[in-house]
Structures are given as structure tokens and as C-alpha cells.
Design a protein around this motif. Structure first.
Motif, PDB file in Angstrom:
ATOM      1  N   GLY A 118      32.351  55.031  39.583  1.00 26.39           N
ATOM      2  CA  GLY A 118      30.965  54.664  39.867  1.00 26.39           C
ATOM      3  C   GLY A 118      30.531  53.245  39.552  1.00 26.39           C
ATOM      4  N   GLN A 119      31.412  52.400  38.979  1.00 26.40           N
ATOM      5  CA  GLN A 119      30.998  51.025  38.683  1.00 26.40           C
ATOM      6  C   GLN A 119      30.938  50.217  39.969  1.00 26.40           C
ATOM      7  OE1 GLN A 119      29.828  49.838  35.917  1.00 26.40           O
ATOM      8  NE2 GLN A 119      29.622  47.712  36.580  1.00 26.40           N
ATOM      9  N   ARG A 120      29.818  49.539  40.192  1.00 24.25           N
ATOM     10  CA  ARG A 120      29.650  48.770  41.431  1.00 24.25           C
ATOM     11  C   ARG A 120      29.351  47.290  41.198  1.00 24.25           C
ATOM     12  NH1 ARG A 120      31.832  52.530  42.860  1.00 24.25           N
ATOM     13  NH2 ARG A 120      31.437  53.959  44.586  1.00 24.25           N
ATOM     14  N   ILE A 121      29.198  46.881  39.940  1.00 29.10           N
ATOM     15  CA  ILE A 121      28.895  45.476  39.651  1.00 29.10           C
ATOM     16  C   ILE A 121      30.050  44.885  38.851  1.00 29.10           C
ATOM     17  CG2 ILE A 121      27.269  43.853  38.612  1.00 29.10           C
ATOM     18  CD1 ILE A 121      25.100  45.985  38.849  1.00 29.10           C
ATOM     19  N   PHE A 122      30.669  43.853  39.421  1.00 27.14           N
ATOM     20  CA  PHE A 122      31.798  43.208  38.770  1.00 27.14           C
ATOM     21  C   PHE A 122      31.523  41.715  38.599  1.00 27.14           C
ATOM     22  CE2 PHE A 122      33.564  47.046  40.630  1.00 27.14           C
ATOM     23  CZ  PHE A 122      34.432  47.502  39.642  1.00 27.14           C
ATOM     24  N   GLY A 123      31.950  41.175  37.472  1.00 25.82           N
ATOM     25  CA  GLY A 123      31.739  39.762  37.178  1.00 25.82           C
ATOM     26  C   GLY A 123      33.050  39.007  37.100  1.00 25.82           C
ATOM     27  N   GLU A 124      33.097  37.883  37.784  1.00 27.46           N
ATOM     28  CA  GLU A 124      34.286  37.030  37.779  1.00 27.46           C
ATOM     29  C   GLU A 124      33.880  35.615  37.357  1.00 27.46           C
ATOM     30  OE1 GLU A 124      37.588  37.637  38.664  1.00 27.46           O
ATOM     31  OE2 GLU A 124      37.231  39.792  38.904  1.00 27.46           O
ATOM     32  N   ASN A 125      34.843  34.849  36.815  1.00 28.44           N
ATOM     33  CA  ASN A 125      34.496  33.489  36.407  1.00 28.44           C
ATOM     34  C   ASN A 125      35.211  32.420  37.215  1.00 28.44           C
ATOM     35  OD1 ASN A 125      37.059  33.718  35.295  1.00 28.44           O
ATOM     36  ND2 ASN A 125      36.525  32.560  33.452  1.00 28.44           N
ATOM     37  N   LYS A 126      36.044  32.856  38.182  1.00 21.81           N
ATOM     38  CA  LYS A 126      36.669  31.892  39.092  1.00 21.81           C
ATOM     39  C   LYS A 126      36.349  32.308  40.529  1.00 21.81           C
ATOM     40  CE  LYS A 126      40.315  29.832  36.347  1.00 21.81           C
ATOM     41  NZ  LYS A 126      39.946  30.345  35.035  1.00 21.81           N
ATOM     42  N   ILE A 127      35.789  31.384  41.273  1.00 17.62           N
ATOM     43  CA  ILE A 127      35.295  31.706  42.623  1.00 17.62           C
ATOM     44  C   ILE A 127      36.429  32.155  43.535  1.00 17.62           C
ATOM     45  CG2 ILE A 127      34.233  30.711  44.695  1.00 17.62           C
ATOM     46  CD1 ILE A 127      32.460  29.026  42.793  1.00 17.62           C
ATOM     47  N   GLN A 128      37.576  31.484  43.445  1.00 14.82           N
ATOM     48  CA  GLN A 128      38.700  31.844  44.328  1.00 14.82           C
ATOM     49  C   GLN A 128      39.183  33.269  44.062  1.00 14.82           C
ATOM     50  OE1 GLN A 128      41.924  29.021  44.208  1.00 14.82           O
ATOM     51  NE2 GLN A 128      43.146  30.154  45.691  1.00 14.82           N
ATOM     52  N   GLU A 129      39.294  33.616  42.785  1.00 13.14           N
ATOM     53  CA  GLU A 129      39.739  34.971  42.426  1.00 13.14           C
ATOM     54  C   GLU A 129      38.722  36.006  42.909  1.00 13.14           C
ATOM     55  OE1 GLU A 129      40.826  37.628  38.442  1.00 13.14           O
ATOM     56  OE2 GLU A 129      40.636  35.462  38.232  1.00 13.14           O
ATOM     57  N   MET A 130      37.434  35.692  42.741  1.00 10.22           N
ATOM     58  CA  MET A 130      36.378  36.608  43.186  1.00 10.22           C
ATOM     59  C   MET A 130      36.420  36.787  44.706  1.00 10.22           C
ATOM     60  SD  MET A 130      32.283  36.455  42.332  1.00 10.22           S
ATOM     61  CE  MET A 130      31.921  34.955  43.249  1.00 10.22           C
ATOM     62  N   ALA A 131      36.622  35.697  45.426  1.00  2.42           N
ATOM     63  CA  ALA A 131      36.659  35.765  46.895  1.00  2.42           C
ATOM     64  C   ALA A 131      37.836  36.614  47.373  1.00  2.42           C
ATOM     65  CB  ALA A 131      36.743  34.353  47.481  1.00  2.42           C
ATOM     66  N   GLU A 132      38.980  36.478  46.717  1.00  2.00           N
ATOM     67  CA  GLU A 132      40.155  37.276  47.095  1.00  2.00           C
ATOM     68  C   GLU A 132      39.912  38.763  46.840  1.00  2.00           C
ATOM     69  OE1 GLU A 132      43.267  35.430  44.828  1.00  2.00           O
ATOM     70  OE2 GLU A 132      43.361  33.673  46.147  1.00  2.00           O
ATOM     71  N   LYS A 133      39.297  39.077  45.706  1.00  2.00           N
ATOM     72  CA  LYS A 133      39.012  40.484  45.393  1.00  2.00           C
ATOM     73  C   LYS A 133      37.954  41.044  46.350  1.00  2.00           C
ATOM     74  CE  LYS A 133      40.409  40.308  40.530  1.00  2.00           C
ATOM     75  NZ  LYS A 133      39.992  40.130  39.131  1.00  2.00           N
TER      76      LYS A 133
END
Length: 223
Positions: free
Chosen positions: A39-54
Motif C-alpha cells: 500500500g505505500q504510494r509515496i517514495f522519496g529519492e535524492n538523485k533525479i536520474q535514479e528517480m526517473a529510471e524507477k
């Protein structure tokens, strides 16, 4: 303990009005999916490239939060999908987010990062700088961003009194800024508190906590 158990334990301990950002930086998609599947729907990333890939590979009902330091030239890589940018620490960055959001016909929610820690390594603006930005005519003209709150990172210390003092400084700053209401500014969120101190942060007024290692275990920065 498993990711699912960790997550459920934390969620059960949180008051209803608190938003949990699962900080998934450096973690593989398989780990994120374990959290997603309970049920988790909010995820936090600190690198834009890694976030975009995910973002590319994962379900599209996820809210992606950019929680790290943001370089202006990287904003374009997340402007199409990011839900909330936590670490906005300059008017220059706000202008770039606005410019990139406009290209995608979006309004991107942002938090102003306030410097509350005594450490030089922490980013952020002063309360006065934040007030000056929000009250300026230049800010009023940014139609594709919305400031919805403030964010801060406490000092990396075992001194609970110091952390509490810094959290209370952010709450006071938030209240001072909250009176400034414009079409693109309505403060409702205080993002403070991480795995080690989120309960103290909530006691000091936080409405959004960023929890990583308590959910996913310690990070491997060699990934």
C-alpha cells in the motif's frame, strides 16, 4: 524484519494526519515493490536520474518526491512526473522549476528548504529570505509552481535538545510564512523528521516524515 513488516509497524505508529515518504534512494526496484504491494504510494529519492529510471519501470499511481539537493540543470528530467520537490532553496531554482513545468502544462508542488541546522553542509534559506521571495512580485508571476510548505533537516547529532530546538525553529518559520497566501502559495505541509528522529519531529509539528533505513534497512552507497 521484512520491508512489509517494517512499513506496517511504522504506519501503525503514525498519527492519521502524517504523510509517510518512503525514502528509497539506492534501493532496487524489487525492494520498492515490496513496499508498494502493501500500500505505500509515496517514495522519496535524492538523485533525479535514479528517480526517473524507477518512475519509468514502476506503476504510474506512485507519487515521486525529490528530497535531495536539486541542481537547476537537472529539473527538466523530472518535470514531467515529479509530485513534490522538497529542497527548493533559491528563487533561481523556483524559476527553473516553473519554466520546466510550463513545458509539460503542469503545476509542480514545492517546499521551501529552510536552513535550521548549525552544520555548514546543510542547504537552505533563512526565514527572512523565504519571506522576501514569497512577498515579491517576481514570485507572484510564477504560475506553474505552488509552494505548499516548508522543509528542514536537523543537525546530525545525538543531542536531542538541539534537534528539538531546530525542529521548533522550522515550525515557527512555517507559521510566519503561512500568513502569506497567494494563488501559487498556500502552506500546509511541514516536512521534517527521518528514521532516527521522526517521532520527535511529529511532536514538534511535522506533517510529513521521510523514513528510509527503518523501512528498507541500511543503504548500500556502492550501488
Amino acid at each position: 524484519m521484512s520491508i512489509q513488516k517494517n512499513l506496517n509497524t511504522i504506519k501503525q505508529s503514525l498519527p492519521k494526519n502524517i504523510t509517510l515518504v518512503a525514502v528509497s534512494k539506492t534501493k532496487p526496484i524489487s525492494d520498492l515493490m515490496k513496499a508498494y504491494n502493501v500500500g505505500q504510494r509515496i517514495f522519496g529519492e535524492n538523485k533525479i536520474q535514479e528517480m526517473a529510471e524507477k518512475h519509468e519501470e514502476m506503476p504510474k499511481d506512485i507519487e515521486w518526491h525529490m528530497i535531495g539537493h536539486v541542481q537547476s540543470n537537472k529539473v527538466k528530467y523530472m518535470a514531467e512526473f515529479v509530485s513534490l520537490i522538497h529542497g527548493v532553496e533559491s528563487f533561481k531554482l523556483l524559476k527553473e522549476i516553473n519554466k520546466q513545468a510550463l513545458k509539460h502544462n503542469r503545476i509542480i508542488d514545492c517546499l521551501l528548504q529552510i536552513k535550521i541546522a548549525e552544520e555548514d553542509s546543510k542547504f537552505g534559506m533563512s526565514s527572512k529570505e523565504a519571506q522576501d521571495i514569497l512577498q515579491s512580485q517576481d514570485f507572484s508571476e510564477l504560475k506553474n509552481i505552488k509552494i505548499i510548505g516548508a522543509m528542514g533537516m536537523a543537525s546530525y547529532t545525538d543531542n536531542t535538545n538541539q534537534i528539538e530546538k531546530e525542529f521548533k525553529l522550522l515550525e515557527t518559520t512555517f507559521k510566519d510564512l503561512k500568513v502569506i497566501e497567494k494563488e501559487n502559495c498556500k502552506l500546509e505541509t511541514i516536512s521534517m523528521g527521518m528514521s532516527g528522529d521522526y517521532q520527535l519531529a511529529i511532536a514538534c509539528g511535522s506533517t510529513m516524515v521521510r523514513v528510509g533505513s527503518s523501512i528498507f534497512g541500511s543503504r548500500n552507497y556502492n550501488n
